[in-house]
Each structure stands twice: as structure tokens, then as C-alpha cells.
Write a protein that holds these residues in place. Structure first.
Motif, PDB file in Angstrom:
ATOM      1  N   VAL A 123       0.843  -1.199   0.000  1.00 35.12           N
ATOM      2  CA  VAL A 123       0.000   0.000   0.000  1.00 35.12           C
ATOM      3  C   VAL A 123       0.877   1.247   0.000  1.00 35.12           C
ATOM      4  O   VAL A 123       2.051   1.213   0.384  1.00 35.12           O
ATOM      5  N   ILE A 124       0.262   2.323  -0.406  1.00 36.51           N
ATOM      6  CA  ILE A 124       0.882   3.642  -0.279  1.00 36.51           C
ATOM      7  C   ILE A 124      -0.195   4.582   0.244  1.00 36.51           C
ATOM      8  O   ILE A 124      -1.269   4.690  -0.346  1.00 36.51           O
ATOM      9  N   ALA A 125       0.076   5.203   1.389  1.00 33.21           N
ATOM     10  CA  ALA A 125      -0.937   6.008   2.065  1.00 33.21           C
ATOM     11  C   ALA A 125      -0.561   7.481   2.055  1.00 33.21           C
ATOM     12  O   ALA A 125       0.596   7.850   2.294  1.00 33.21           O
ATOM     13  N   MET A 126      -1.560   8.302   1.781  1.00 33.12           N
ATOM     14  CA  MET A 126      -1.413   9.749   1.951  1.00 33.12           C
ATOM     15  C   MET A 126      -1.824  10.089   3.379  1.00 33.12           C
ATOM     16  O   MET A 126      -3.012  10.079   3.705  1.00 33.12           O
ATOM     17  N   ASP A 127      -0.857  10.363   4.224  1.00 33.98           N
ATOM     18  CA  ASP A 127      -1.120  10.750   5.607  1.00 33.98           C
ATOM     19  C   ASP A 127      -1.289  12.268   5.632  1.00 33.98           C
ATOM     20  O   ASP A 127      -0.381  13.017   5.984  1.00 33.98           O
ATOM     21  N   GLY A 128      -2.480  12.686   5.240  1.00 34.58           N
ATOM     22  CA  GLY A 128      -2.755  14.111   5.064  1.00 34.58           C
ATOM     23  C   GLY A 128      -3.153  14.380   3.626  1.00 34.58           C
ATOM     24  O   GLY A 128      -2.562  13.830   2.696  1.00 34.58           O
ATOM     25  N   ARG A 129      -4.173  15.225   3.455  1.00 40.14           N
ATOM     26  CA  ARG A 129      -4.678  15.529   2.117  1.00 40.14           C
ATOM     27  C   ARG A 129      -4.807  17.036   1.947  1.00 40.14           C
ATOM     28  O   ARG A 129      -4.425  17.809   2.806  1.00 40.14           O
ATOM     29  N   PHE A 130      -5.405  17.432   0.831  1.00 37.32           N
ATOM     30  CA  PHE A 130      -5.476  18.842   0.464  1.00 37.32           C
ATOM     31  C   PHE A 130      -6.917  19.237   0.179  1.00 37.32           C
ATOM     32  O   PHE A 130      -7.728  18.417  -0.225  1.00 37.32           O
ATOM     33  N   HIS A 131      -7.205  20.514   0.400  1.00 37.43           N
ATOM     34  CA  HIS A 131      -8.575  21.000   0.303  1.00 37.43           C
ATOM     35  C   HIS A 131      -8.618  22.286  -0.519  1.00 37.43           C
ATOM     36  O   HIS A 131      -7.655  23.063  -0.528  1.00 37.43           O
ATOM     37  N   LEU A 132      -9.750  22.515  -1.135  1.00 31.36           N
ATOM     38  CA  LEU A 132      -9.947  23.754  -1.876  1.00 31.36           C
ATOM     39  C   LEU A 132      -9.823  24.965  -0.950  1.00 31.36           C
ATOM     40  O   LEU A 132      -9.295  26.010  -1.345  1.00 31.36           O
ATOM     41  N   TYR A 133     -10.295  24.833   0.293  1.00 30.73           N
ATOM     42  CA  TYR A 133     -10.274  25.982   1.197  1.00 30.73           C
ATOM     43  C   TYR A 133      -8.859  26.400   1.585  1.00 30.73           C
ATOM     44  O   TYR A 133      -8.655  27.525   2.079  1.00 30.73           O
ATOM     45  N   GLU A 134      -7.873  25.531   1.367  1.00 29.39           N
ATOM     46  CA  GLU A 134      -6.485  25.903   1.643  1.00 29.39           C
ATOM     47  C   GLU A 134      -5.926  26.819   0.560  1.00 29.39           C
ATOM     48  O   GLU A 134      -4.831  27.353   0.709  1.00 29.39           O
ATOM     49  N   GLY A 135      -6.685  26.974  -0.515  1.00 29.17           N
ATOM     50  CA  GLY A 135      -6.227  27.803  -1.623  1.00 29.17           C
ATOM     51  C   GLY A 135      -5.697  27.012  -2.794  1.00 29.17           C
ATOM     52  O   GLY A 135      -5.269  27.587  -3.803  1.00 29.17           O
ATOM     53  N   TYR A 136      -5.718  25.676  -2.689  1.00 34.06           N
ATOM     54  CA  TYR A 136      -5.268  24.828  -3.784  1.00 34.06           C
ATOM     55  C   TYR A 136      -6.335  24.750  -4.870  1.00 34.06           C
ATOM     56  O   TYR A 136      -7.532  24.704  -4.580  1.00 34.06           O
ATOM     57  N   SER A 137      -5.885  24.717  -6.106  1.00 34.09           N
ATOM     58  CA  SER A 137      -6.811  24.553  -7.220  1.00 34.09           C
ATOM     59  C   SER A 137      -7.245  23.092  -7.295  1.00 34.09           C
ATOM     60  O   SER A 137      -6.576  22.198  -6.758  1.00 34.09           O
ATOM     61  N   PRO A 138      -8.373  22.817  -7.954  1.00 35.71           N
ATOM     62  CA  PRO A 138      -8.786  21.422  -8.129  1.00 35.71           C
ATOM     63  C   PRO A 138      -7.707  20.572  -8.800  1.00 35.71           C
ATOM     64  O   PRO A 138      -7.532  19.400  -8.442  1.00 35.71           O
ATOM     65  N   VAL A 139      -6.988  21.146  -9.748  1.00 31.56           N
ATOM     66  CA  VAL A 139      -5.942  20.391 -10.447  1.00 31.56           C
ATOM     67  C   VAL A 139      -4.814  20.019  -9.484  1.00 31.56           C
ATOM     68  O   VAL A 139      -4.290  18.902  -9.525  1.00 31.56           O
ATOM     69  N   MET A 140      -4.446  20.942  -8.586  1.00 35.51           N
ATOM     70  CA  MET A 140      -3.386  20.624  -7.622  1.00 35.51           C
ATOM     71  C   MET A 140      -3.842  19.562  -6.623  1.00 35.51           C
ATOM     72  O   MET A 140      -3.047  18.734  -6.188  1.00 35.51           O
ATOM     73  N   ILE A 141      -5.120  19.577  -6.273  1.00 31.66           N
ATOM     74  CA  ILE A 141      -5.623  18.526  -5.386  1.00 31.66           C
ATOM     75  C   ILE A 141      -5.585  17.176  -6.096  1.00 31.66           C
ATOM     76  O   ILE A 141      -5.384  16.127  -5.472  1.00 31.66           O
ATOM     77  N   SER A 142      -5.729  17.189  -7.408  1.00 34.53           N
ATOM     78  CA  SER A 142      -5.664  15.942  -8.179  1.00 34.53           C
ATOM     79  C   SER A 142      -4.238  15.411  -8.305  1.00 34.53           C
ATOM     80  O   SER A 142      -4.041  14.231  -8.595  1.00 34.53           O
ATOM     81  N   PHE A 143      -3.252  16.282  -8.072  1.00 35.18           N
ATOM     82  CA  PHE A 143      -1.843  15.916  -8.305  1.00 35.18           C
ATOM     83  C   PHE A 143      -1.426  14.640  -7.569  1.00 35.18           C
ATOM     84  O   PHE A 143      -0.884  13.707  -8.193  1.00 35.18           O
ATOM     85  N   PRO A 144      -1.650  14.519  -6.240  1.00 34.03           N
ATOM     86  CA  PRO A 144      -1.215  13.296  -5.551  1.00 34.03           C
ATOM     87  C   PRO A 144      -1.909  12.037  -6.068  1.00 34.03           C
ATOM     88  O   PRO A 144      -1.303  10.955  -6.075  1.00 34.03           O
ATOM     89  N   ILE A 145      -3.173  12.169  -6.488  1.00 33.46           N
ATOM     90  CA  ILE A 145      -3.889  11.009  -7.018  1.00 33.46           C
ATOM     91  C   ILE A 145      -3.278  10.589  -8.352  1.00 33.46           C
ATOM     92  O   ILE A 145      -3.130   9.387  -8.634  1.00 33.46           O
ATOM     93  N   ARG A 146      -2.901  11.551  -9.164  1.00 29.75           N
ATOM     94  CA  ARG A 146      -2.215  11.249 -10.426  1.00 29.75           C
ATOM     95  C   ARG A 146      -0.884  10.540 -10.161  1.00 29.75           C
ATOM     96  O   ARG A 146      -0.500   9.606 -10.876  1.00 29.75           O
ATOM     97  N   VAL A 147      -0.189  10.985  -9.109  1.00 33.01           N
ATOM     98  CA  VAL A 147       1.089  10.358  -8.762  1.00 33.01           C
ATOM     99  C   VAL A 147       0.860   8.911  -8.317  1.00 33.01           C
ATOM    100  O   VAL A 147       1.586   7.995  -8.745  1.00 33.01           O
ATOM    101  N   LEU A 148      -0.150   8.680  -7.474  1.00 33.14           N
ATOM    102  CA  LEU A 148      -0.452   7.322  -7.032  1.00 33.14           C
ATOM    103  C   LEU A 148      -0.760   6.425  -8.226  1.00 33.14           C
ATOM    104  O   LEU A 148      -0.303   5.275  -8.291  1.00 33.14           O
ATOM    105  N   ARG A 149      -1.528   6.946  -9.166  1.00 37.36           N
ATOM    106  CA  ARG A 149      -1.882   6.143 -10.351  1.00 37.36           C
ATOM    107  C   ARG A 149      -0.641   5.842 -11.179  1.00 37.36           C
ATOM    108  O   ARG A 149      -0.482   4.720 -11.697  1.00 37.36           O
ATOM    109  N   ALA A 150       0.255   6.822 -11.298  1.00 40.49           N
ATOM    110  CA  ALA A 150       1.489   6.619 -12.059  1.00 40.49           C
ATOM    111  C   ALA A 150       2.381   5.570 -11.407  1.00 40.49           C
ATOM    112  O   ALA A 150       3.175   4.911 -12.090  1.00 40.49           O
TER     113      ALA A 150
END
Length: 273
Positions: A76-103
Motif C-alpha cells: 500500500v501507499i498512504a497519503m497521511d494528510g490531504r489537500f482542500h480547496l479551502y487551503e487555496g489549492y486549485s482542483p488540479v493541484m488537489i488531483s496531483f497526488p492522485i495522479r502520482v499514485l496512479r502513475a
């Protein structure tokens, strides 16, 4: 998108040397639920800050690291902590770690979050497997140019949450004696909490729980062909006719306490995957 794709590749390449096998299962751990990582065997910790182009966490209760190892005998590979729109991140940046996991080879994404309960039958501390969601953020990580190698321009959302994994979660919870509710998750922008009128509207709209995460990650995962299982910890109950403030400290405390049984449930589900 060409630059974004290159950044995903570079980030994945920086993590790959830490892998001993392809992590078919990815975990996303929400507010106060990072304690689940203690169950991962031979864990290797990779801080987000050491991964090129990777966002970093600013939300309370999020450690900000990848945890690589084995759980229930599965890599497994776990994200211990995630990202939110309210932090100022764009939807694309929130997708970044998921894209990395898929890669990195992840085919199944298991998500946890802390959510406010809207269903009056729920109680604080309950677990709810998400059967569907309503996106009230007004945003989508797929807006803009599409990368055809990643997924379709118009991905179908008939089954964003795997029905087979939902059934497995229900069967496993029953066998383990863990109460598991089912419901629809409403995703909102935040960071302000909902008014009583908004809470009433969300319930009328068909939502059983509300939170500020998960939606961007699930849309990204579906786009990339991943199976998704998501379970919410109901940290507080929002009753519009008897409205009470939701203290973040109490939310984290409830998530920590319920995270123990969620960790057991996830482990037993992974054993059966």
C-alpha cells in the motif's frame, strides 16, 4: 497540461525508489485519521516537502507524508494528510497526488474523511460508507485540457464508488461486528461551516453527510480508471432546528477515537480484496 503531466512524472519518479513492489492500493487519510498508518508494516515515510512539485498540508490533523509499506499483506501507499480547496489549492493541484499514485501503479483508492452528519439517524462516531456524492463546490479537477492517456474527456459517473467494494465493506463490517451506515456525501468548499439553512438544504437535496474534501480526489480517480471505496467518520451531527457549533478540536478527537474501528475495518477489507 503538458507541464503538469511532466511534473506528475517527476514526482512519481522521485517516490519510486522507495517502493519494494507496486502499490496496487492507495489510501487517503482524512482529518484526525492519520493514526491508521501505525498499522502499516515496515513503513517508509516520505515527506510531501521532499517530493518535487507536491503540495504540502496546512489543515489541522494532517501530517503531510506518504507512508509506503504493507498492510494486511498487501503493498500500500498512504497519503497521511490531504489537500482542500479551502487551503487555496486549485482542483488540479488537489488531483496531483492522485495522479502520482496512479502513475506508481495504484488501481484501488481507499479514502477516509471526517464529515458532519446530516441524517438524523446518525450519531457522532458512526462510520458511513459513501454510496454516492453531490458536488456543491462548483469546481472540477477535469476542467481544462484533457490528457487522453489519463482518461476520457467526459468520464461516466454512474458508479464513482465501486459497488463491489461497498458490498465487501458491508459484509466485512457485519462479520466484524462494526456498525456501518450507508449514505450520500455532499462536498462543499469551506472553510466556513454550514449555516442552519444550508444544512437544511443539503439534507433536502439528499445528502446524509457533508465535508470539505474527497470529491476532487474521487473525480480524478474515476477519470484515471481506479476503483474507489470511501468511508466517512461522522464527527458531529448537524441538526438545523437544534444547531450547535462544531469545534475543530472535538472533530479531531472524535475522528481519532472512531479511527481505531475504521482502521480495523479497512484492514479486514484489504485482507478480502
Amino acid at each position: 497540461m503538458i507541464e503538469f503531466r511532466a511534473r506528475v512524472r517527476e514526482a512519481a519518479d522521485s517516490v519510486r525508489p522507495f517502493l519494494t513492489s507496486e502499490p496496487a492500493i492507495g489510501l487517503v487519510l482524512g482529518t484526525g485519521l492519520g493514526g491508521i498508518v501505525n498499522a502499516i508494516d515496515k513503513a517508509v515515510l516520505v515527506p510531501y516537502s521532499s517530493i518535487p512539485h507536491h503540495p504540502v498540508c496546512t489543515a489541522p490533523g494532517h501530517q503531510g507524508q506518504l507512508v509506503i509499506g504493507k498492510w494486511a499483506g498487501k503493498p500500500v501507499i498512504a497519503m497521511d494528510g490531504r489537500f482542500h480547496l479551502y487551503e487555496g489549492y486549485s482542483p488540479v493541484m488537489i488531483s496531483f497526488p492522485i495522479r502520482v499514485l496512479r502513475a506508481l501503479g495504484t488501481k484501488t483508492l481507499v479514502i477516509s474523511n471526517a464529515a458532519g452528519g446530516l441524517n438524523p439517524d446518525f450519531q457522532a462516531g458512526d462510520l458511513m460508507v459513501i454510496t454516492d456524492h453531490i458536488n456543491f463546490t462548483g469546481q472540477n479537477p477535469l476542467a481544462g485540457p484533457n490528457v487522453d492517456d489519463w482518461g476520457l474527456r467526459f468520464p461516466d459517473m454512474v458508479e464513482p464508488y465501486s459497488r463491489s467494494l461497498i458490498a465487501l465493506a458491508g459484509k466485512t463490517a457485519l462479520e466484524e461486528g462494526i456498525a456501518l451506515c450507508r449514505g450520500v456525501y455532499a462536498g462543499v468548499l469551506g472553510p466556513s461551516l454550514e449555516t442552519a439553512a444550508e444544512t437544511r438544504f443539503l439534507r433536502i437535496a439528499g445528502a446524509d453527510a457533508v465535508g470539505m474534501s474527497t470529491i476532487m480526489e474521487v473525480i480524478t480517480a474515476v477519470h484515471s480508471g481506479m476503483e474507489v471505496l470511501a468511508i466517512s467518520v461522522i464527527t458531529n451531527i448537524n441538526l438545523p432546528d437544534c444547531y450547535k457549533p462544531a469545534e475543530i478540536e472535538q472533530v479531531i478527537e472524535t475522528a481519532n477515537e472512531s479511527g481505531k474501528k475504521l482502521g480495523i475495518l479497512f484492514e479486514k477489507i484489504l485482507e478480502r480484496c
